[in-house]
Design an enzyme around this catalytic site. Structure first.
Site, short mmCIF file in Angstrom:
data_model
loop_
_atom_site.label_atom_id
_atom_site.label_comp_id
_atom_site.label_asym_id
_atom_site.label_seq_id
_atom_site.Cartn_x
_atom_site.Cartn_y
_atom_site.Cartn_z
N CYS A 15 0.81 -1.22 0.00
CA CYS A 15 0.00 0.00 0.00
C CYS A 15 0.84 1.27 0.00
O CYS A 15 0.31 2.37 -0.12
CB CYS A 15 -0.96 -0.02 1.19
SG CYS A 15 -2.31 -1.20 0.95
N ASP A 47 -15.40 5.94 1.15
CA ASP A 47 -15.51 4.73 1.96
C ASP A 47 -14.64 3.63 1.37
O ASP A 47 -13.98 3.81 0.35
CB ASP A 47 -16.96 4.29 2.10
CG ASP A 47 -17.29 3.78 3.49
OD1 ASP A 47 -16.48 3.01 4.03
OD2 ASP A 47 -18.33 4.16 4.04
N ASP A 88 -11.52 -4.94 2.74
CA ASP A 88 -12.52 -3.91 2.51
C ASP A 88 -13.95 -4.40 2.77
O ASP A 88 -14.80 -3.64 3.24
CB ASP A 88 -12.43 -3.38 1.07
CG ASP A 88 -11.24 -2.46 0.87
OD1 ASP A 88 -10.73 -1.93 1.87
OD2 ASP A 88 -10.83 -2.27 -0.28
#
Length: 342
Positions: A15, A47, A88
């Site tokens: 990431c 989100d 997620d």
């Protein structure tokens, strides 16, 4: 030999390779909003995934995540990337249904290396109880891998990231510092034991933590990834809220503090620092802890906003299940800054 060849190809992986929040927010703000009433959560809310209503009893969660490698072992890379992508769905309060592989791979590299990446990924998909249904692959100059993931959730039980309430307590379900550790390890500047601690964190599914969280009165939930703890916490604060972080309560890999103190830090962390600087007030003087807070997390933990009595019970239940959860701060009435770190 294959692993040595593969290990030479990573430079900015996990990431840490994520495009900075400042660049993304400007671009996404120019896109037209989707007014379809079936879209319950879209990209305009920053989100963790999109949510589409299918019926009064079911909504689909859609997400995808992939990145270049940050480790020299292709099998381990596959496990980390898949764990990260699946997260997620858990952050939205859902269950994983299916996954599809996303693959970029150099034409000249041994194809057996790709086989190891896919093996690692498929094992984590199976551990999540999901179905691996296919994927797509292209040739590229560096290996990249991840998943497109579909999950399910009841429309009334979606965990959004921006509905925190004043008086809530903040709980983090994994230690910080994995970006700093993997970067330092790639240049032989940290220990094998610290790297293995980071690996254990990055390959632990957020499934069990999510199951425990869903039993509580949760007001906000997200997973901590490329924008670091502070970047994702900023996204959780709405117009009525600010947050206070207690650095003495932060869970982090101990060696990450030493590395940060010696300026073994990440480019992604600096992007996060630059973007967030005007939204933060540091009331403590500790550069290393600042870097840990900005550090991009690959397959990080869930960050949860919930009532104080619920939080204490959640942390206790996590400990009983071998998870390293901690109360790290609280939500307060809106102040001049979004987050105060003391």
């Amino acid at each position: 030999m294959a692993n040595e060849e593969f290990g030479k190809l990573f430079i900015c992986g996990g990431c840490n390779a994520k495009i900075g929040p400042g660049n993304l927010s400007g671009l996404l703000g120019k896109l037209p909003k989707n007014e379809d009433p079936r879209l319950l959560v879209g990209f305009d809310s920053t989100d963790d995934a999109g949510v589409i209503k299918i019926s009064d009893e079911m909504a689909l969660i859609q997400t995808l995540d992939f990145f270049p490698t940050m480790v020299s072992d292709p099998y381990l890379f596959g496990k980390i990337a898949a764990t990260n992508a699946l997260s997620d769905v858990y952050a939205m309060g859902g269950d994983v249904l299916s996954a599809m592989n996303i693959v970029c791979f150099p034409e000249e590299l041994d194809i057996e290396i790709l086989g190891e990446i896919l093996r690692g990924g498929s094992e984590k998909v199976a551990e999540a109880g999901a179905i691996l249904v296919g994927g797509h692959s292209i040739h590229d100059s560096t290996p990249k891998y991840g998943l497109s993931v579909t999950g399910t959730v009841h429309p009334d039980k979606i965990l959004k990231n921006n509905e925190s309430q004043v008086g809530d307590v903040l709980v983090l379900t994994k230690p910080l510092g994995v970006g700093i550790i993997t970067t330092a390890f790639s240049v032989a500047e940290t220990t094998e034991s610290a790297f293995q601690e980071a690996v254990e964190s990055m390959t632990t599914l957020n499934k069990k933590a999510a199951e425990l969280i869903r039993q509580r009165e949760v007001h906000g939930c997200t997973d901590v990834t490329g924008f670091g703890l502070l970047g994702h916490l900023v996204e959780m604060m709405n117009e009525a809220c600010s947050a206070v972080i207690e650095v003495s309560q932060l869970p982090y890999i101990e060696e990450a503090y030493r590395c940060a103190k010696e300026f073994l830090i990440t480019a992604g962390g600096q992007r996060n620092r630059n973007y967030l600087s005007d939204q933060l007030e540091f009331q403590c003087d500790d550069f290393a802890l600042e870097e840990i807070l900005f550090d991009p997390q690959t397959s990080g933990g869930l960050l949860v906003s919930l009532p104080a009595d619920e939080a204490a019970q959640l942390v206790a239940e996590m400990a009983q299940n071998g998870l390293k959860g901690a109360i790290i701060g609280k939500v307060i009435e809106r102040q001049a800054k979004t987050i105060y770190i003391k």
